[in-house]
Motif scaffolding. Structure first.
Motif, PDB file in Angstrom:
ATOM      1  N   THR A 108     -35.134-113.053   2.863  1.00 32.74           N
ATOM      2  CA  THR A 108     -34.062-114.022   2.665  1.00 32.74           C
ATOM      3  C   THR A 108     -32.773-113.320   2.303  1.00 32.74           C
ATOM      4  OG1 THR A 108     -34.744-114.308   0.355  1.00 32.74           O
ATOM      5  CG2 THR A 108     -35.566-115.926   1.955  1.00 32.74           C
ATOM      6  N   ALA A 109     -31.683-113.951   2.685  1.00 33.64           N
ATOM      7  CA  ALA A 109     -30.333-113.519   2.313  1.00 33.64           C
ATOM      8  C   ALA A 109     -29.586-114.782   1.912  1.00 33.64           C
ATOM      9  CB  ALA A 109     -29.645-112.831   3.487  1.00 33.64           C
ATOM     10  N   PHE A 110     -29.081-114.813   0.675  1.00 33.16           N
ATOM     11  CA  PHE A 110     -28.406-116.002   0.159  1.00 33.16           C
ATOM     12  C   PHE A 110     -26.906-115.775   0.163  1.00 33.16           C
ATOM     13  CE2 PHE A 110     -32.678-116.464  -1.319  1.00 33.16           C
ATOM     14  CZ  PHE A 110     -32.915-117.826  -1.255  1.00 33.16           C
ATOM     15  N   GLN A 111     -26.196-116.608   0.908  1.00 32.38           N
ATOM     16  CA  GLN A 111     -24.758-116.462   1.047  1.00 32.38           C
ATOM     17  C   GLN A 111     -24.028-116.908  -0.216  1.00 32.38           C
ATOM     18  OE1 GLN A 111     -22.255-117.560   4.726  1.00 32.38           O
ATOM     19  NE2 GLN A 111     -22.028-119.320   3.375  1.00 32.38           N
ATOM     20  N   CYS A 112     -23.108-116.061  -0.669  1.00 33.46           N
ATOM     21  CA  CYS A 112     -22.226-116.415  -1.778  1.00 33.46           C
ATOM     22  C   CYS A 112     -21.091-117.293  -1.259  1.00 33.46           C
ATOM     23  CB  CYS A 112     -21.623-115.152  -2.404  1.00 33.46           C
ATOM     24  SG  CYS A 112     -22.826-114.080  -3.204  1.00 33.46           S
ATOM     25  N   CYS A 113     -20.350-117.888  -2.161  1.00 37.51           N
ATOM     26  CA  CYS A 113     -19.221-118.731  -1.768  1.00 37.51           C
ATOM     27  C   CYS A 113     -18.024-117.861  -1.374  1.00 37.51           C
ATOM     28  CB  CYS A 113     -18.862-119.697  -2.892  1.00 37.51           C
ATOM     29  SG  CYS A 113     -18.037-118.925  -4.293  1.00 37.51           S
ATOM     30  N   GLU A 114     -16.962-118.518  -0.983  1.00 34.46           N
ATOM     31  CA  GLU A 114     -15.785-117.811  -0.484  1.00 34.46           C
ATOM     32  C   GLU A 114     -15.146-116.905  -1.520  1.00 34.46           C
ATOM     33  OE1 GLU A 114     -12.161-120.362  -0.070  1.00 34.46           O
ATOM     34  OE2 GLU A 114     -13.571-121.954  -0.586  1.00 34.46           O
ATOM     35  N   HIS A 115     -15.361-117.164  -2.819  1.00 32.51           N
ATOM     36  CA  HIS A 115     -14.756-116.331  -3.854  1.00 32.51           C
ATOM     37  C   HIS A 115     -15.332-114.924  -3.869  1.00 32.51           C
ATOM     38  CE1 HIS A 115     -13.991-120.499  -5.219  1.00 32.51           C
ATOM     39  NE2 HIS A 115     -12.788-119.991  -5.380  1.00 32.51           N
ATOM     40  N   LEU A 116     -16.514-114.749  -3.290  1.00 33.24           N
ATOM     41  CA  LEU A 116     -17.088-113.410  -3.101  1.00 33.24           C
ATOM     42  C   LEU A 116     -17.167-113.089  -1.607  1.00 33.24           C
ATOM     43  CD1 LEU A 116     -19.878-113.150  -5.838  1.00 33.24           C
ATOM     44  CD2 LEU A 116     -17.492-112.417  -5.929  1.00 33.24           C
ATOM     45  N   ASN A 117     -16.244-113.683  -0.851  1.00 31.59           N
ATOM     46  CA  ASN A 117     -16.086-113.408   0.584  1.00 31.59           C
ATOM     47  C   ASN A 117     -17.359-113.630   1.394  1.00 31.59           C
ATOM     48  OD1 ASN A 117     -13.373-112.699   0.221  1.00 31.59           O
ATOM     49  ND2 ASN A 117     -13.972-110.635  -0.388  1.00 31.59           N
ATOM     50  N   ARG A 118     -18.161-114.589   0.976  1.00 27.55           N
ATOM     51  CA  ARG A 118     -19.395-114.956   1.661  1.00 27.55           C
ATOM     52  C   ARG A 118     -20.348-113.773   1.819  1.00 27.55           C
ATOM     53  NH1 ARG A 118     -18.270-119.947   1.949  1.00 27.55           N
ATOM     54  NH2 ARG A 118     -16.482-120.846   2.972  1.00 27.55           N
ATOM     55  N   SER A 119     -20.308-112.862   0.857  1.00 30.75           N
ATOM     56  CA  SER A 119     -21.283-111.772   0.833  1.00 30.75           C
ATOM     57  C   SER A 119     -22.666-112.373   0.591  1.00 30.75           C
ATOM     58  CB  SER A 119     -20.925-110.757  -0.254  1.00 30.75           C
ATOM     59  OG  SER A 119     -20.869-111.379  -1.524  1.00 30.75           O
ATOM     60  N   LEU A 120     -23.699-111.541   0.629  1.00 26.14           N
ATOM     61  CA  LEU A 120     -25.071-112.048   0.608  1.00 26.14           C
ATOM     62  C   LEU A 120     -25.917-111.360  -0.442  1.00 26.14           C
ATOM     63  CD1 LEU A 120     -24.672-111.528   4.208  1.00 26.14           C
ATOM     64  CD2 LEU A 120     -25.691-113.705   3.588  1.00 26.14           C
ATOM     65  N   VAL A 121     -26.692-112.146  -1.163  1.00 19.95           N
ATOM     66  CA  VAL A 121     -27.658-111.612  -2.108  1.00 19.95           C
ATOM     67  C   VAL A 121     -28.903-111.226  -1.312  1.00 19.95           C
ATOM     68  CG1 VAL A 121     -29.093-112.080  -4.126  1.00 19.95           C
ATOM     69  CG2 VAL A 121     -26.795-113.084  -3.971  1.00 19.95           C
ATOM     70  N   VAL A 122     -29.267-109.944  -1.388  1.00 15.44           N
ATOM     71  CA  VAL A 122     -30.462-109.440  -0.716  1.00 15.44           C
ATOM     72  C   VAL A 122     -31.195-108.491  -1.659  1.00 15.44           C
ATOM     73  CG1 VAL A 122     -29.491-109.639   1.623  1.00 15.44           C
ATOM     74  CG2 VAL A 122     -29.231-107.494   0.355  1.00 15.44           C
ATOM     75  N   GLU A 123     -32.428-108.227  -1.340  1.00 15.24           N
ATOM     76  CA  GLU A 123     -33.169-107.194  -2.054  1.00 15.24           C
ATOM     77  C   GLU A 123     -32.635-105.828  -1.603  1.00 15.24           C
ATOM     78  OE1 GLU A 123     -35.166-107.348  -4.502  1.00 15.24           O
ATOM     79  OE2 GLU A 123     -36.257-109.254  -4.451  1.00 15.24           O
ATOM     80  N   ARG A 124     -32.503-104.907  -2.530  1.00 11.89           N
ATOM     81  CA  ARG A 124     -31.977-103.574  -2.217  1.00 11.89           C
ATOM     82  C   ARG A 124     -32.784-102.887  -1.111  1.00 11.89           C
ATOM     83  NH1 ARG A 124     -28.263-100.770  -4.026  1.00 11.89           N
ATOM     84  NH2 ARG A 124     -27.980-102.072  -5.878  1.00 11.89           N
ATOM     85  N   GLU A 125     -34.095-103.090  -1.110  1.00  7.04           N
ATOM     86  CA  GLU A 125     -34.936-102.484  -0.076  1.00  7.04           C
ATOM     87  C   GLU A 125     -34.489-102.914   1.317  1.00  7.04           C
ATOM     88  OE1 GLU A 125     -37.717-102.649   3.038  1.00  7.04           O
ATOM     89  OE2 GLU A 125     -37.405-104.452   1.829  1.00  7.04           O
ATOM     90  N   LEU A 126     -34.152-104.186   1.493  1.00  5.92           N
ATOM     91  CA  LEU A 126     -33.683-104.679   2.787  1.00  5.92           C
ATOM     92  C   LEU A 126     -32.327-104.078   3.124  1.00  5.92           C
ATOM     93  CD1 LEU A 126     -34.189-106.623   5.197  1.00  5.92           C
ATOM     94  CD2 LEU A 126     -32.949-108.366   3.889  1.00  5.92           C
ATOM     95  N   LEU A 127     -31.424-104.049   2.159  1.00  9.68           N
ATOM     96  CA  LEU A 127     -30.092-103.468   2.362  1.00  9.68           C
ATOM     97  C   LEU A 127     -30.211-102.037   2.853  1.00  9.68           C
ATOM     98  CD1 LEU A 127     -26.825-103.916   0.899  1.00  9.68           C
ATOM     99  CD2 LEU A 127     -27.789-101.772   0.099  1.00  9.68           C
TER     100      LEU A 127
END
Length: 195
Positions: A74-93
């Motif tokens: 899974t990748a969870f999109q942040c809101c526009e205040h964090l430029n729609r970056s994504l929360v991911v597990e470091r292993e996936l990154l």
């Protein structure tokens, strides 16, 4: 307006939608599902005006239940205040070679869902962008920038989580070629030569 005091209802709605998409998209190990969520919209308010961590946790539980069944990332999109970056597990990154960006999502800068996901992950980090195999947009958060080409709209049997409209898509490879192109091996006839 939906009674949001019942956490199981939100979780059950989420499970139904995510499971249907996982089946349609063929999500499994190695595949990525991007999720954008407005907890404000789930509560029947305008996006960005009433986020709620508890609502995010209930939706997150539903996603995690289906993820455990199918094994996708899974990748969870942040809101526009964090430029729609994504929360991911470091292993996936690291495995995908994604670009890391520096922030910790909080409800008012990142959103309640990204904040809850970040705190539930084993080794969370933020990725600048991703190319996901499928996506669910809960409350019109605009996840399209994080989907692979070509996106195929998916209409789950449930179109709302709480009061938030749900849109979803899975992706397929581009079809290339012209009138001679064949897209499935069982249709291939190797007897005709190409000039």
């Amino acid at each position: 307006m939906t009674d949001l005091s019942s956490g199981p209802a939100l979780k059950e709605q989420t499970v139904t939608i995510v499971r249907e998409l996982a089946q349609a998209a063929g999500l499994g190990p190695g595949r990525i599902l991007v999720i954008g969520t407005s907890t404000s919209e789930i509560a029947g308010r305008r996006i960005g005006t009433g986020g709620a961590l508890e609502t995010a946790r209930q939706v997150l539980e539903g996603i995690a239940e289906v993820q455990a069944e199918y094994g996708f990332h899974t990748a969870f999109q942040c809101c526009e205040h964090l430029n729609r970056s994504l929360v991911v597990e470091r292993e996936l990154l690291e495995r995908l070679g994604l670009t890391e960006v520096a922030a910790v999502p909080v409800p008012h800068a990142g959103g309640s869902m990204a904040s809850a996901a970040y705190r539930s992950f084993t080794d969370p980090c933020l990725a600048d962008s991703i190319s996901a195999h499928a996506g669910i947009d809960i409350g019109e958060t605009m996840i399209g920038m994080h989907l692979r080409r070509v996106a195929v709209p998916f209409r789950p049997s449930i179109r709302y989580i709480g009061e938030a409209r749900v849109t979803a898509a899975w992706t397929r490879p581009k079809l290339i070629g012209g009138e001679r192109a064949v897209y499935r091996l069982e249709q291939a006839n190797d007897s005709s030569a190409c000039d």
